[in-house]
Design a protein around this motif. Structure first.
Motif, PDB file in Angstrom:
ATOM      1  N   ARG A   2      51.948  32.002  39.012  1.00 48.45           N
ATOM      2  CA  ARG A   2      51.143  33.069  39.635  1.00 48.45           C
ATOM      3  C   ARG A   2      51.379  33.049  41.142  1.00 48.45           C
ATOM      4  O   ARG A   2      51.308  32.006  41.774  1.00 48.45           O
ATOM      5  N   LYS A   4      50.275  34.940  44.835  1.00 43.01           N
ATOM      6  CA  LYS A   4      49.313  35.854  45.474  1.00 43.01           C
ATOM      7  C   LYS A   4      49.573  35.912  46.968  1.00 43.01           C
ATOM      8  O   LYS A   4      50.020  34.944  47.581  1.00 43.01           O
ATOM      9  N   LEU A  22      43.358  30.100  43.141  1.00 40.01           N
ATOM     10  CA  LEU A  22      44.452  29.469  42.410  1.00 40.01           C
ATOM     11  C   LEU A  22      44.222  28.008  42.070  1.00 40.01           C
ATOM     12  O   LEU A  22      44.984  27.433  41.294  1.00 40.01           O
ATOM     13  N   SER A  56      51.800  28.222  35.904  1.00 43.11           N
ATOM     14  CA  SER A  56      50.966  28.547  34.741  1.00 43.11           C
ATOM     15  C   SER A  56      51.843  28.487  33.498  1.00 43.11           C
ATOM     16  O   SER A  56      53.050  28.249  33.564  1.00 43.11           O
ATOM     17  N   LYS A  60      52.339  33.420  30.203  1.00 42.38           N
ATOM     18  CA  LYS A  60      51.523  34.284  31.046  1.00 42.38           C
ATOM     19  C   LYS A  60      52.412  35.071  31.972  1.00 42.38           C
ATOM     20  O   LYS A  60      53.393  34.588  32.519  1.00 42.38           O
ATOM     21  N   VAL A  62      53.591  36.877  35.344  1.00 43.74           N
ATOM     22  CA  VAL A  62      53.452  36.580  36.760  1.00 43.74           C
ATOM     23  C   VAL A  62      52.643  37.671  37.437  1.00 43.74           C
ATOM     24  O   VAL A  62      52.912  38.858  37.268  1.00 43.74           O
ATOM     25  N   GLU A  63      51.616  37.245  38.190  1.00 46.08           N
ATOM     26  CA  GLU A  63      50.782  38.194  38.928  1.00 46.08           C
ATOM     27  C   GLU A  63      51.445  38.522  40.261  1.00 46.08           C
ATOM     28  O   GLU A  63      51.690  37.642  41.076  1.00 46.08           O
TER      29      GLU A  63
END
Length: 405
Positions: A2, A4, A22, A56, A60, A62-63
């Motif tokens: 992830r 950000k 996070l 992660s 999942k 990836v943001e």
């Protein structure tokens, strides 16, 4: 993984947000300064862009950050992520990550950016360790020592000296084999501080000097102080005193000194430049002591300091005294003291003692800059409101009454 993006005022602000979003195992990948807001390209504000990531599960998605990063940022992120995956673990956000192994074509600019990130994290860690140590030290102090530390903070004594005093008190308690009560802390503090001031506590205006110059910023009370000293020399010691003023920037200053001169029956000479000084000295050749008032200027400027220094020329035995007001800021006084100390001026006279309840500036300037205080002046009464500097009396003002602090 992830990833950000955060836009904050400073890096410490981002650390708190990263921990919340996070977790503690997040890694700061990149930081850079950006400009946001404004109107038509103007009035934009500087902010810090921080890119952070956390590993992660592979399943999942990836943001992505809200705004697509630049190709340069993507390159840095990819390089660091590959290094982290090869290592098999992510670094904690508070620990500086190991520098990634550069690819053969990694640019020097990218390496500098990565090193900058590492240094930023290291500096942040050191700051937080220091802050934690200070909090721990405060909790370890006894109630009287905490009260003393708070008193010294209120008096604006620099932490270098208050911390040193606390350490000296703790050593004294250790030698005594017990913890001091409040009165004992204050008494021992006074003994230590007076001892620190001892090398500077016997300063006085040189009695052999025939010409004494007074320099200092506007509004510190030089003219009134000169009148007080002249009255002391005339009335109490029977000396013949003469005045010189170069403060022609303010008509009121000349008029004020002329009024004092008339009251004390003392001659006054006005000079407009260094070329006028020989004539003034000749006119006052019969005088035992000449006190010279100089113009108050912005002495944060080296140019203004040098202008005043050019007036302090005399073939007679002479001395110069810096005049500072206790109502001024310690930082400003320190800059002025440093400017004049370059010219060998080490004696200082403090005024307006009656207009403040904060006295730490004297200790700061004496211990940090090696100034020698000659007098403390207060009020407008001539010649009464001035006295020689006495270390014990000053420390009493600084510490206050132990029972009422």
């Amino acid at each position: 993984m992830r990833v950000k993006r955060y836009v904050v005022n400073a890096l410490p602000e981002a650390v708190s947000m990263i921990r919340t979003d996070l977790g503690k195992d997040a890694v700061i990948l990149d930081t850079k300064e950006i400009k946001v807001g404004g109107f038509m390209g103007m009035f934009r504000k500087k902010r810090m862009e921080v890119i952070a990531a956390i590993e992660s599960d592979a399943s999942k998605q990836v943001e992505l950050p809200q705004r697509k990063p630049s190709p340069e940022v993507n390159a840095v992120v990819e390089q660091i992520l590959q290094t982290a995956q090869r290592a098999g673990a992510a670094a904690a956000v508070m620990e500086p990550p190991s520098p990634p192994q550069p690819a053969p074509l990694v640019s020097e600019k990218r390496m500098e950016r990565e090193q900058f990130i590492i240094n930023e994290i290291r500096d942040l860690r050191e700051y937080m360790v220091k802050l934690s140590r200070q909090q721990s030290d405060l909790h370890s102090l006894s109630e009287p020592l905490i009260a003393l530390k708070e008193r010294l903070q209120e008096q604006e004594l620099e932490s270098e000296w208050s911390d040193k005093l606390i350490e000296a008190l703790q050593e004294s308690e250790k030698n005594a084999g017990r913890v001091y009560d409040r009165l004992e802390v204050w008494n021992e503090s006074k003994r230590i501080l007076v001892e620190w001031l001892r090398p500077y506590s016997n300063a006085e205006i040189n009695r052999e000097a025939r010409v004494v110059h007074f320099v200092g910023p506007t509004g510190v009370g030089k003219t009134t102080t000169i009148a007080k000293l002249a009255a002391e020399q005339t009335i109490k010691r029977g000396r013949n005193v003469g005045f010189i003023t170069s403060d022609t920037y303010r008509i009121a200053a000349v008029d004020q000194l002329r009024t004092y001169a008339n009251i004390l029956n003392v001659p006054l000479e006005v000079v407009f430049s260094p070329m006028d000084l020989p004539k003034a000295y000749k006119a006052l050749s019969e005088r035992d002591l000449i006190l010279m008032d100089t113009a108050g200027r912005n002495f944060r400027s080296e140019l203004h300091v040098s202008e005043v220094i050019s007036l302090l020329q005399s073939n007679e035995p002479n001395e110069t005294v810096l005049v500072l007001s206790l109502t001024g800021k310690t930082t400003d006084m320190a800059i002025i003291a440093e400017r004049f100390s370059k010219y060998g001026i080490q004696k200082v006279l403090f005024t307006k003692l009656d207009e403040t309840t904060v006295y730490g500036a004297i200790m700061n300037l004496v211990l940090t800059h090696g100034l020698n205080p000659t007098h403390l002046a207060s009020g407008q009464n001539v010649p009464d409101d001035i006295e020689r500097f006495k270390a014990g009396k000053y420390v009493d003002l600084l510490l206050g009454d132990a029972e009422h602090e």
